[in-house]
Design a protein around this motif. Structure first.
Motif, PDB file in Angstrom:
ATOM      1  N   ASP A 189       0.853  -1.185   0.000  1.00 46.38           N
ATOM      2  CA  ASP A 189       0.000   0.000   0.000  1.00 46.38           C
ATOM      3  C   ASP A 189       0.888   1.233   0.000  1.00 46.38           C
ATOM      4  O   ASP A 189       1.890   1.272   0.715  1.00 46.38           O
ATOM      5  CB  ASP A 189      -0.907   0.013   1.231  1.00 46.38           C
ATOM      6  N   TYR A 190       0.534   2.235  -0.790  1.00 46.92           N
ATOM      7  CA  TYR A 190       1.338   3.453  -0.891  1.00 46.92           C
ATOM      8  C   TYR A 190       0.997   4.489   0.176  1.00 46.92           C
ATOM      9  O   TYR A 190       1.729   5.461   0.348  1.00 46.92           O
ATOM     10  CB  TYR A 190       1.127   4.113  -2.261  1.00 46.92           C
ATOM     11  N   ASP A 191      -0.130   4.292   0.877  1.00 46.75           N
ATOM     12  CA  ASP A 191      -0.627   5.358   1.742  1.00 46.75           C
ATOM     13  C   ASP A 191      -0.724   4.998   3.215  1.00 46.75           C
ATOM     14  O   ASP A 191      -0.938   5.887   4.036  1.00 46.75           O
ATOM     15  CB  ASP A 191      -2.016   5.819   1.266  1.00 46.75           C
ATOM     16  N   THR A 192      -0.610   3.737   3.576  1.00 45.84           N
ATOM     17  CA  THR A 192      -0.777   3.407   4.994  1.00 45.84           C
ATOM     18  C   THR A 192       0.025   2.176   5.376  1.00 45.84           C
ATOM     19  O   THR A 192       0.219   1.257   4.569  1.00 45.84           O
ATOM     20  CB  THR A 192      -2.259   3.177   5.349  1.00 45.84           C
ATOM     21  N   ASN A 193       0.492   2.173   6.616  1.00 45.95           N
ATOM     22  CA  ASN A 193       1.130   0.999   7.214  1.00 45.95           C
ATOM     23  C   ASN A 193       0.398   0.611   8.496  1.00 45.95           C
ATOM     24  O   ASN A 193       0.996   0.050   9.407  1.00 45.95           O
ATOM     25  CB  ASN A 193       2.613   1.280   7.501  1.00 45.95           C
ATOM     26  N   GLU A 194      -0.901   0.895   8.560  1.00 48.24           N
ATOM     27  CA  GLU A 194      -1.689   0.663   9.772  1.00 48.24           C
ATOM     28  C   GLU A 194      -2.572  -0.578   9.683  1.00 48.24           C
ATOM     29  O   GLU A 194      -3.463  -0.769  10.501  1.00 48.24           O
ATOM     30  CB  GLU A 194      -2.522   1.901  10.101  1.00 48.24           C
ATOM     31  N   TYR A 195      -2.316  -1.435   8.690  1.00 46.08           N
ATOM     32  CA  TYR A 195      -3.021  -2.717   8.660  1.00 46.08           C
ATOM     33  C   TYR A 195      -2.565  -3.594   9.819  1.00 46.08           C
ATOM     34  O   TYR A 195      -1.435  -3.474  10.296  1.00 46.08           O
ATOM     35  CB  TYR A 195      -2.706  -3.462   7.359  1.00 46.08           C
ATOM     36  N   PRO A 196      -3.429  -4.499  10.292  1.00 45.22           N
ATOM     37  CA  PRO A 196      -2.935  -5.511  11.233  1.00 45.22           C
ATOM     38  C   PRO A 196      -1.971  -6.449  10.511  1.00 45.22           C
ATOM     39  O   PRO A 196      -2.108  -6.696   9.313  1.00 45.22           O
ATOM     40  CB  PRO A 196      -4.212  -6.243  11.658  1.00 45.22           C
ATOM     41  N   THR A 197      -0.990  -6.962  11.225  1.00 46.12           N
ATOM     42  CA  THR A 197      -0.049  -7.902  10.623  1.00 46.12           C
ATOM     43  C   THR A 197      -0.723  -9.259  10.445  1.00 46.12           C
ATOM     44  O   THR A 197      -1.381  -9.768  11.360  1.00 46.12           O
ATOM     45  CB  THR A 197       1.192  -8.074  11.507  1.00 46.12           C
ATOM     46  N   THR A 198      -0.561  -9.831   9.273  1.00 49.87           N
ATOM     47  CA  THR A 198      -1.055 -11.175   8.996  1.00 49.87           C
ATOM     48  C   THR A 198       0.127 -12.136   9.023  1.00 49.87           C
ATOM     49  O   THR A 198       1.205 -11.824   8.516  1.00 49.87           O
ATOM     50  CB  THR A 198      -1.747 -11.235   7.623  1.00 49.87           C
ATOM     51  N   VAL A 199      -0.085 -13.300   9.608  1.00 49.09           N
ATOM     52  CA  VAL A 199       0.949 -14.332   9.669  1.00 49.09           C
ATOM     53  C   VAL A 199       0.495 -15.506   8.822  1.00 49.09           C
ATOM     54  O   VAL A 199      -0.584 -16.075   9.049  1.00 49.09           O
ATOM     55  CB  VAL A 199       1.203 -14.787  11.117  1.00 49.09           C
ATOM     56  N   SER A 200       1.299 -15.852   7.815  1.00 45.61           N
ATOM     57  CA  SER A 200       0.939 -16.953   6.928  1.00 45.61           C
ATOM     58  C   SER A 200       2.165 -17.396   6.150  1.00 45.61           C
ATOM     59  O   SER A 200       3.213 -16.746   6.201  1.00 45.61           O
ATOM     60  CB  SER A 200      -0.158 -16.526   5.938  1.00 45.61           C
ATOM     61  N   LYS A 201       2.038 -18.474   5.421  1.00 46.60           N
ATOM     62  CA  LYS A 201       3.040 -18.839   4.430  1.00 46.60           C
ATOM     63  C   LYS A 201       2.975 -17.837   3.269  1.00 46.60           C
ATOM     64  O   LYS A 201       1.922 -17.249   2.995  1.00 46.60           O
ATOM     65  CB  LYS A 201       2.776 -20.245   3.903  1.00 46.60           C
ATOM     66  N   LEU A 202       4.081 -17.672   2.587  1.00 43.77           N
ATOM     67  CA  LEU A 202       4.084 -16.782   1.425  1.00 43.77           C
ATOM     68  C   LEU A 202       3.072 -17.247   0.381  1.00 43.77           C
ATOM     69  O   LEU A 202       2.444 -16.423  -0.295  1.00 43.77           O
ATOM     70  CB  LEU A 202       5.481 -16.717   0.816  1.00 43.77           C
ATOM     71  N   SER A 203       2.894 -18.532   0.252  1.00 44.47           N
ATOM     72  CA  SER A 203       1.951 -19.065  -0.742  1.00 44.47           C
ATOM     73  C   SER A 203       0.507 -18.739  -0.398  1.00 44.47           C
ATOM     74  O   SER A 203      -0.385 -18.877  -1.246  1.00 44.47           O
ATOM     75  CB  SER A 203       2.118 -20.580  -0.856  1.00 44.47           C
ATOM     76  N   GLU A 204       0.238 -18.305   0.829  1.00 46.63           N
ATOM     77  CA  GLU A 204      -1.119 -17.994   1.264  1.00 46.63           C
ATOM     78  C   GLU A 204      -1.444 -16.507   1.198  1.00 46.63           C
ATOM     79  O   GLU A 204      -2.585 -16.113   1.449  1.00 46.63           O
ATOM     80  CB  GLU A 204      -1.316 -18.494   2.697  1.00 46.63           C
ATOM     81  N   VAL A 205      -0.456 -15.675   0.883  1.00 44.50           N
ATOM     82  CA  VAL A 205      -0.671 -14.225   0.889  1.00 44.50           C
ATOM     83  C   VAL A 205      -1.774 -13.831  -0.083  1.00 44.50           C
ATOM     84  O   VAL A 205      -2.648 -13.011   0.230  1.00 44.50           O
ATOM     85  CB  VAL A 205       0.643 -13.478   0.565  1.00 44.50           C
ATOM     86  N   ALA A 206      -1.764 -14.404  -1.276  1.00 43.44           N
ATOM     87  CA  ALA A 206      -2.747 -14.023  -2.299  1.00 43.44           C
ATOM     88  C   ALA A 206      -4.176 -14.279  -1.836  1.00 43.44           C
ATOM     89  O   ALA A 206      -5.068 -13.455  -2.055  1.00 43.44           O
ATOM     90  CB  ALA A 206      -2.464 -14.778  -3.596  1.00 43.44           C
ATOM     91  N   SER A 207      -4.406 -15.403  -1.171  1.00 38.70           N
ATOM     92  CA  SER A 207      -5.772 -15.742  -0.752  1.00 38.70           C
ATOM     93  C   SER A 207      -6.250 -14.905   0.420  1.00 38.70           C
ATOM     94  O   SER A 207      -7.455 -14.829   0.675  1.00 38.70           O
ATOM     95  CB  SER A 207      -5.841 -17.231  -0.381  1.00 38.70           C
ATOM     96  N   LEU A 208      -5.315 -14.256   1.128  1.00 43.30           N
ATOM     97  CA  LEU A 208      -5.671 -13.486   2.317  1.00 43.30           C
ATOM     98  C   LEU A 208      -5.684 -11.978   2.090  1.00 43.30           C
ATOM     99  O   LEU A 208      -6.264 -11.232   2.884  1.00 43.30           O
ATOM    100  CB  LEU A 208      -4.684 -13.809   3.454  1.00 43.30           C
ATOM    101  N   THR A 209      -5.049 -11.531   1.019  1.00 44.37           N
ATOM    102  CA  THR A 209      -4.852 -10.093   0.820  1.00 44.37           C
ATOM    103  C   THR A 209      -6.156  -9.319   0.728  1.00 44.37           C
ATOM    104  O   THR A 209      -6.305  -8.255   1.341  1.00 44.37           O
ATOM    105  CB  THR A 209      -3.993  -9.836  -0.429  1.00 44.37           C
ATOM    106  N   GLU A 210      -7.105  -9.816  -0.030  1.00 44.66           N
ATOM    107  CA  GLU A 210      -8.340  -9.064  -0.248  1.00 44.66           C
ATOM    108  C   GLU A 210      -9.083  -8.826   1.062  1.00 44.66           C
ATOM    109  O   GLU A 210      -9.600  -7.729   1.306  1.00 44.66           O
ATOM    110  CB  GLU A 210      -9.245  -9.785  -1.245  1.00 44.66           C
ATOM    111  N   LYS A 211      -9.108  -9.815   1.929  1.00 46.07           N
ATOM    112  CA  LYS A 211      -9.771  -9.653   3.217  1.00 46.07           C
ATOM    113  C   LYS A 211      -9.051  -8.610   4.063  1.00 46.07           C
ATOM    114  O   LYS A 211      -9.685  -7.753   4.698  1.00 46.07           O
ATOM    115  CB  LYS A 211      -9.821 -10.983   3.951  1.00 46.07           C
ATOM    116  N   VAL A 212      -7.720  -8.653   4.085  1.00 47.34           N
ATOM    117  CA  VAL A 212      -6.950  -7.697   4.883  1.00 47.34           C
ATOM    118  C   VAL A 212      -7.175  -6.281   4.374  1.00 47.34           C
ATOM    119  O   VAL A 212      -7.257  -5.321   5.158  1.00 47.34           O
ATOM    120  CB  VAL A 212      -5.455  -8.055   4.851  1.00 47.34           C
ATOM    121  N   ARG A 213      -7.309  -6.125   3.069  1.00 44.34           N
ATOM    122  CA  ARG A 213      -7.506  -4.793   2.492  1.00 44.34           C
ATOM    123  C   ARG A 213      -8.844  -4.164   2.876  1.00 44.34           C
ATOM    124  O   ARG A 213      -9.036  -2.961   2.672  1.00 44.34           O
ATOM    125  CB  ARG A 213      -7.394  -4.869   0.964  1.00 44.34           C
TER     126      ARG A 213
END
Length: 702
Positions: A166-190
């Protein structure tokens, strides 16, 4: 004749006309390899104790409109050097820092264009730093970056502690996962509701990025000395596990405007097989330039209270003086406006906090909402929102200056810009002059919302330069800066030590939105704090905000964990963030906050595992006092606290602030016990931590 040939070959190798070079760390555990591929592409790799950390990874740039500056190179020179020095930070976790590294400098020339590019590698015992340097040259002077193609080619599907790109914020909660799982989780975190969001296209994560490999390596990727350059995210190939530098653009797509004679930030890789070494690393600080301020005598640690938390608790206290939403700054006469009766930053109320600070030995009182313009707060389309030298009618600057000075307390200024940065820059000189004239020596700046100028993002090159302009301007007026919602730090507190704290992550205020998980503060030291101190604002004793009325949030920690954060979350700026009335209810627990230092001689990382637990001990600067903080995630655990860092031949008394037997962050967060114990350096304490609990210990020599 053979001797002459041998010397000639040696000179040929040193001159760099061979394409492969290696560099070892001072202790020999790390090995860097650099070479050019057959097509002239520069690549590097990194090993730790014989294990691959970064596999062979490409380097370089794309330049607008369509030039490749990442292949077809020839090495024209290679130089090696090493350094082993020490330096003293103005404020810090240690009073002295060792800088022991080996360096390899590689000069490249691109065939065809004739353009020159240098790469400088520094290898420390705790990791690697490298940067690009653009030498002054006739063939290339000013150019626009279309992208940086630096890769970090990982060895597998590592466990990652990540924020979405994200270009505008670093205030998301940290997600812990395998790198292979980032894609499936990103939309929810956003979906996280934040004041400004600007997603990177494609799949990307932010730095500092903490990783753990299956074979037990801890790897942290970030950058150091971010100056006149956009901040870096990392594009993720979640099949090949390759991370590629993704520079924050402006809204026209330009990634950076470069003049030869300049350098990029350092790209950093901190690595160890012991998580404690990640927290102990000074690599990022060591890659920043020494202090540029001739006089630093006015820079000091600050412990403060403030008119702040009441705005989040649901009691009705407001930043704004009036409810009139049609205010025009510079034209509205506030003396003719009807007060709303809920304005928190009024003279009488601020005096209450000054009295409390003076009574308990605090240095400062932060006051938010003191200046004209808060009626339009969060009006993101509006450019001229605030005046930074015009107080509301009920905030008497001169009287409060006199009242605070008589009691040995400083008021901390607040400059919230609501990201109308162009307007702040127009007022900045007047704002800091106003501060100097009225006895303020610290300011909290804020950048909530989308940036104005509307062509910019929080993490772009223009804003990176702005944050540094603020620090430099403040230094001329002997003002210390604590920036919120700014680009994540990269160790510039070494070079400009008056920039002594930042938020730049998800702080305590999110607890009032039910927003921080129990593991949150066991992760931040491995991510956000790698770049510099954080104004996390701990110390909330009343964790059930429903007692105030409309806010139903509950904190994710026990009371004792809030105490421990003063040690585990390093900052020379520490706030007792709760309402002062709550400290009066628990004076015995409050004593730890009053006692704990904010500047240190030595730091000892006793236990650490990202996302699970951290135990840290620190020695107060210039005193025979030590403080220990231990925290855990949602799981109870036993902290093992080895006191062998204490000097030999002495006896000490430890005051232990511990979770009670029934303590639990969900059901009984304020259950705590305080005990004292005689200890020596041979003592090993074993202390139970409740779920999302902690332990805080103060030790004094007898």
């Amino acid at each position: 004749m053979r001797l002459i040939i041998f010397i000639g070959m040696l000179c040929w190798m040193v001159a760099g006309t061979v394409s492969a070079q290696t560099l070892d760390s001072p202790d020999g555990n790390l090995k860097l390899n650099f070479r050019l591929l057959d097509d002239g592409t520069p690549v590097y790799s990194l090993q730790y104790k014989g294990k691959d950390v970064i596999k062979e990874s490409k380097m370089g740039f794309r330049i607008r409109p369509s030039y490749v500056f990442n292949k077809d190179f020839t090495i024209t020179d290679t130089r090696f050097s090493e350094s082993d020095t020490t330096w003293k930070p103005v404020l810090g976790e240690n009073s002295e820092i060792r800088d022991n590294h080996k360096e390899m400098f590689v000069a490249l020339q691109q065939n065809g264009t004739g353009w020159l590019l240098n790469i400088r590698f520094r290898l420390f015992n705790d990791g690697l730093g490298f940067r690009y340097e653009f030498p002054v040259q006739k063939e290339l002077r000013n150019f626009t970056l279309d992208g940086e193609t630096t890769e970090f080619r990982l060895t597998g599907d590592h466990k990652a502690f990540w924020l979405p790109g994200d270009y505008d914020t670093n205030e998301y909660p940290t997600t812990v996962s395998k790198l292979s799982e980032v894609a499936s989780l990103t939309e929810k975190v956003r979906q996280e509701p934040l004041a400004a969001k600007a997603f990177t296209p494609g799949l990307a994560v932010q730095t500092p990025l903490m990783l753990k490999s299956a074979d037990g390596l801890y790897i942290n990727i970030h950058e150091a000395a971010l100056v006149n350059y956009p901040a870096m995210c990392l594009d993720l190939d979640d099949k090949a596990f390759v991370l590629t530098s993704h520079l924050t653009p402006d809204r026209n797509g330009a990634r950076g405007f470069i003049q030869t004679g300049s350098v990029t930030p350092w790209r950093t890789v901190v690595v160890s097989d012991d998580a404690r070494d990640i927290l102990a690393s000074n690599l990022i600080l060591n890659l920043n330039e020494p202090c540029k301020l001739a006089d630093t005598s006015w820079i000091h640690p600050v412990k403060y209270v403030g008119v702040w938390w009441e705005y989040f608790t649901g009691q009705g206290s407001t930043w704004a003086y009036t409810n009139n939403q049609d205010i025009v700054i510079g034209e509205t006469d506030y003396t003719k406006e009807k007060p709303n009766g809920t304005h928190g930053a009024n003279t009488a109320h601020v005096k209450e906090y000054i009295d409390f600070a003076a009574k308990h030995g605090f240095d400062g009182v932060l006051v938010e909402g003191w200046n004209e313009g808060w009626e339009a707060n969060f009006a993101y389309i509006k450019e001229h929102i605030y005046d930074f030298d015009k107080p509301y009618p009920d905030f008497d600057v001169e009287e409060l200056h006199r009242y605070a000075a008589e009691r040995g307390v400083k008021i901390i200024m607040h400059h919230e810009t609501t990201s109308s940065v162009a307007d702040y820059e127009r007022q900045m000189e007047d704002a800091f002059r106003f501060m100097a004239d009225n006895g303020y020596d610290a300011v909290k700046t804020g950048y909530v919302g989308p940036i104005i100028p509307r062509s910019e993002y929080h993490d772009g090159q223009w804003m990176v330069n702005h944050y540094l302009r603020v620090a430099k301007t403040a230094a001329r007026y002997k003002v210390m800066v604590n920036s919120h919602e700014a680009v994540r730090p990269t160790g510039l507190c070494r070079t400009y030590p008056n920039w002594f704290a930042q938020e730049s992550a998800r702080g305590t205020e999110f607890e009032s939105f039910n927003g921080n998980a129990p593991e949150h503060t066991t992760i931040l030291p491995f991510t956000r704090l790698m770049g510099g101190p954080m104004d996390y604002t701990p110390g909330i004793f009343e964790g059930d905000l429903s007692v105030y009325g409309s806010n139903k949030a509950k904190l994710s920690t026990t009371l004792v964990k809030q105490l421990a954060l003063y040690v585990t979350m390093y900052s020379p700026l520490q706030m007792a963030a709760d309402l002062y009335q709550n400290y009066e209810k628990y004076p015995d627990a409050f004593q730890f906050i009053k006692d704990v230092a904010a500047d240190w001689d030595n730091t000892y990382i006793l236990e650490a595992e990202p996302g699970d637990y951290i135990t840290i001990a620190r020695k107060a600067k210039g005193k025979n006092e030590w403080y220990i903080g231990g925290i855990t995630d949602e799981n109870a655990r036993e902290a093992v606290i080895d006191l062998s860092f204490l000097p030999e031949g002495k006896k000490y008394e430890a005051t232990i602030y511990a979770d009670g037997k029934k303590a639990d962050w969900r059901t009984n967060p304020k259950d705590y016990v305080i005990s004292t114990k005689k200890v020596t350096r041979k003592t090993v304490l074993k202390q139970r931590l409740a779920p999302s609990g902690g332990v805080a210990i103060s030790i004094r020599e007898l």
